[in-house]
Design a protein around this motif. Structure first.
Motif, short mmCIF file in Angstrom:
data_model
loop_
_atom_site.label_atom_id
_atom_site.label_comp_id
_atom_site.label_asym_id
_atom_site.label_seq_id
_atom_site.Cartn_x
_atom_site.Cartn_y
_atom_site.Cartn_z
N VAL A 75 -4.18 -12.04 -0.35
CA VAL A 75 -3.66 -12.15 1.01
C VAL A 75 -2.45 -11.23 1.15
N PRO A 76 -2.15 -10.79 2.38
CA PRO A 76 -1.02 -9.88 2.58
C PRO A 76 0.31 -10.60 2.54
N ALA A 77 1.32 -9.89 2.05
CA ALA A 77 2.69 -10.40 2.04
C ALA A 77 3.63 -9.22 2.19
N MET A 78 4.76 -9.46 2.82
CA MET A 78 5.78 -8.43 2.92
C MET A 78 6.96 -8.81 2.06
N GLY A 79 7.32 -7.95 1.13
CA GLY A 79 8.45 -8.21 0.26
C GLY A 79 8.06 -9.08 -0.92
N CYS A 80 9.01 -9.26 -1.83
CA CYS A 80 8.80 -10.13 -3.00
C CYS A 80 8.44 -11.53 -2.51
N THR A 123 -2.26 1.03 -1.88
CA THR A 123 -2.12 2.47 -2.09
C THR A 123 -1.07 3.05 -1.14
N ALA A 124 -0.94 2.48 0.06
CA ALA A 124 0.06 2.98 1.01
C ALA A 124 1.48 2.76 0.47
N ILE A 125 1.76 1.58 -0.08
CA ILE A 125 3.10 1.34 -0.60
C ILE A 125 3.35 2.13 -1.88
N SER A 126 2.29 2.38 -2.63
CA SER A 126 2.40 3.24 -3.81
C SER A 126 2.78 4.66 -3.41
N ASP A 127 2.11 5.18 -2.41
CA ASP A 127 2.43 6.54 -1.94
C ASP A 127 3.85 6.61 -1.41
N GLU A 128 4.27 5.56 -0.68
CA GLU A 128 5.63 5.52 -0.16
C GLU A 128 6.65 5.49 -1.30
N GLY A 129 6.32 4.75 -2.36
CA GLY A 129 7.22 4.68 -3.51
C GLY A 129 7.44 6.03 -4.17
N ALA A 136 9.09 0.34 -4.74
CA ALA A 136 9.28 0.31 -3.28
C ALA A 136 9.47 -1.12 -2.79
N ARG A 137 8.59 -2.03 -3.18
CA ARG A 137 8.66 -3.39 -2.62
C ARG A 137 9.82 -4.19 -3.18
N MET A 138 10.28 -3.88 -4.39
CA MET A 138 11.44 -4.58 -4.94
C MET A 138 12.75 -4.12 -4.30
N ASN A 139 12.69 -2.97 -3.64
CA ASN A 139 13.92 -2.35 -3.19
C ASN A 139 13.92 -2.04 -1.69
N GLY A 140 13.32 -2.96 -0.92
CA GLY A 140 13.51 -2.95 0.51
C GLY A 140 12.45 -2.28 1.36
N CYS A 141 11.39 -1.73 0.76
CA CYS A 141 10.33 -1.12 1.57
C CYS A 141 9.69 -2.19 2.45
N GLU A 142 9.45 -1.81 3.69
CA GLU A 142 8.96 -2.79 4.66
C GLU A 142 7.46 -2.71 4.89
N LEU A 143 6.75 -2.11 3.94
CA LEU A 143 5.29 -2.11 3.99
C LEU A 143 4.75 -3.37 3.31
N PRO A 144 3.66 -3.94 3.81
CA PRO A 144 3.07 -5.12 3.17
C PRO A 144 2.24 -4.74 1.95
N VAL A 145 1.98 -5.73 1.11
CA VAL A 145 1.05 -5.56 0.00
C VAL A 145 0.05 -6.70 0.04
N VAL A 146 -1.07 -6.51 -0.66
CA VAL A 146 -2.01 -7.62 -0.88
C VAL A 146 -1.76 -8.14 -2.28
N ILE A 147 -1.45 -9.42 -2.37
CA ILE A 147 -0.98 -10.01 -3.61
C ILE A 147 -2.13 -10.49 -4.48
N ASN A 148 -1.80 -10.86 -5.70
CA ASN A 148 -2.74 -11.51 -6.62
C ASN A 148 -1.96 -12.57 -7.37
#
Length: 425
Positions: free
Chosen positions: A20-25, A208-214, A249-261
């Motif tokens: 499911v999607p989540a934004m941030g840690c 992949t989007a947050i990876s590219d942003e990172g 990216a996600r640990m340090n304030g990036c505002e893109l969502p990720v799909v978690i596991n």
């Protein structure tokens, strides 16, 4: 395995529940979710807040930047974000829509409002209780055992919702005990891709989007960029670098969502991005990539079932081993290659501890993905770790069980000591 089988249906449902999607840690976001819901129940902005949290929650919220807060970090910031800007119906995307004005309101709220944080031990690892006060009124919300599991809603002493918390049982979720490596392998071979296409498409797109942003931005320790600059851009390095970059990216304030596991964005990135990168490099085709992702995700969930959502055992290890399984499959490996990859990877990096969410998670991810890749190439070259080698025992299921025992039971005191160290800083 047939689509009509109960186990097949359970595996599809498990993927839908976990991916499911989540934004941030996810721990500070779960806290923001509880705070947003408590504010809704109270009906107004509080003038005092009490946050009671288990040690593992404190550990995972302490050092990470909360997205959409202009780089605020920690428990008070997560609570303030949920109270001021949270939309509780969006669950783990509770603070995905925040205006500049709301960010200023958060800062003002933090300056003028007492937010007390108390470490509680109610016998479970994942426990968040947020109580908000305004004059004589108060509202309380509790989340237990997993990130969206609200078990108590109370206003002025009246219980509007109360679900008994029975140890660390994950009420409302499909029974994970149906997972085992042989059945996972059978499921992957039998899978009708349309049954999971939506969740996997979202995982591919978001992660992949947050990876590219990172890799483009300047986040944390920039582990992905360091890897590429130091070791080149061959597929093995790219697989590690892109996963690490997404975490940074996600640990340090990036505002893109990720799909978690398994409740973790870092684990979601780790068991998906390297697999996607290998599938593209090998021109595996869509069908095989989806099957490899289903395999990797389920292997990660299977390992984490025995360990629990939060532990002193680094979750990237499980996800890195799972990514190795997906990569083995993409490289035309069969069941034996997959299970030996997992065992080899676990033997290499099962000593990595979790000391909370922060920039160094990216480096741990890189090491775990490397172990997954090495685990595959070891077996491909006729090498493996055998039963009796440390925690490795005969059979993949027995080894996974040992790792679960290590992570859940063996590292309880380690987890408490890590929390003490972090709180005493």
């Amino acid at each position: 395995m047939n689509r009509e089988d109960n186990v097949y249906s359970a595996y599809v449902q498990i993927l839908k529940e976990e991916l499911v999607p989540a934004m941030g840690c996810t721990e500070p976001i779960a806290l923001a979710y509880a705070a947003a819901r408590a504010r809704e129940v109270l009906g107004e902005v509080p003038d005092r807040v009490l946050v009671e949290a288990s040690g593992s929650i404190i550990k995972n919220v302490k050092s990470v930047i909360v997205p959409n807060t202009d780089h605020l970090k920690g428990i008070p910031a997560a609570a303030a974000a949920g109270i001021i800007a949270g939309k509780a119906d969006k669950e783990l995307e509770v603070i995905s829509e925040v205006s500049d004005g709301e960010i200023q309101q958060m800062r003002a709220f933090l300056e003028k409002t007492e937010i007390k944080v108390v470490h509680v031990d109610n016998g479970i690892t994942f426990d968040i209780i947020v109580t908000v006060y305004k004059g004589k009124d108060h509202a309380k919300v509790r989340i237990a055992n997993y990130h969206t599991n609200i078990v108590l809603i109370e206003k002025n002493g009246e219980k509007l919702l109360e679900i008994p918390v029975e140890g660390e049982k994950e009420e409302g979720l499909t029974d994970r005990s149906v997972l085992n490596m042989e059945s996972i392998w059978d499921f992957v071979q039998s899978l009708d891709i349309e049954d999971v296409r939506d969740v996997l498409d979202q995982q591919i797109a978001y992660n992949t989007a947050i990876s590219d942003e990172g890799l483009k931005g300047d986040y944390g320790a920039n582990i992905g960029s360091v890897l590429l600059d130091t070791y080149g851009d061959d597929i093995k390095t790219r697989a590690k670098a892109k996963a690490a970059a997404g975490s940074d990216a996600r640990m340090n304030g990036c505002e893109l969502p990720v799909v978690i596991n398994s409740g973790s964005g870092n684990q979601g990135i780790t068991c998906s991005v390297p697999v996607v990168e290998y599938a593209r490099e090998l021109a595996s085709g869509e069908d095989k990539m989806y099957r490899a992702l289903a395999l990797s995700n389920l292997v990660a969930i299977h390992q984490k079932t025995g360990i629990g959502r939060l532990s002193a055992y680094c979750g990237a290890v499980s996800a890195g081993a799972a990514a190795g399984a997906g990569i083995a499959y993409l490289c035309s490996g069969g069941y034996e290659e997959v299970i030996h990859t997992v065992v080899n990877a676990l033997a290499i990096v099962s000593g990595i501890v979790c000391d909370g969410a922060k920039a160094s998670c990216a480096a741990k991810i890189a090491s775990s993905v490397d172990a997954g890749i090495l685990g595959y190439y070891m077996y491909k070259n006729g090498q493996q770790f055998y039963g009796g080698d440390g925690i490795v025992t005969k059979g993949v299921e027995a080894t996974i069980k040992n790792v679960g025992r290590l992570g859940k039971e063996g590292m309880r005191e380690t987890n408490e000591e890590i929390i003490k160290i972090m709180v005493e800083e």
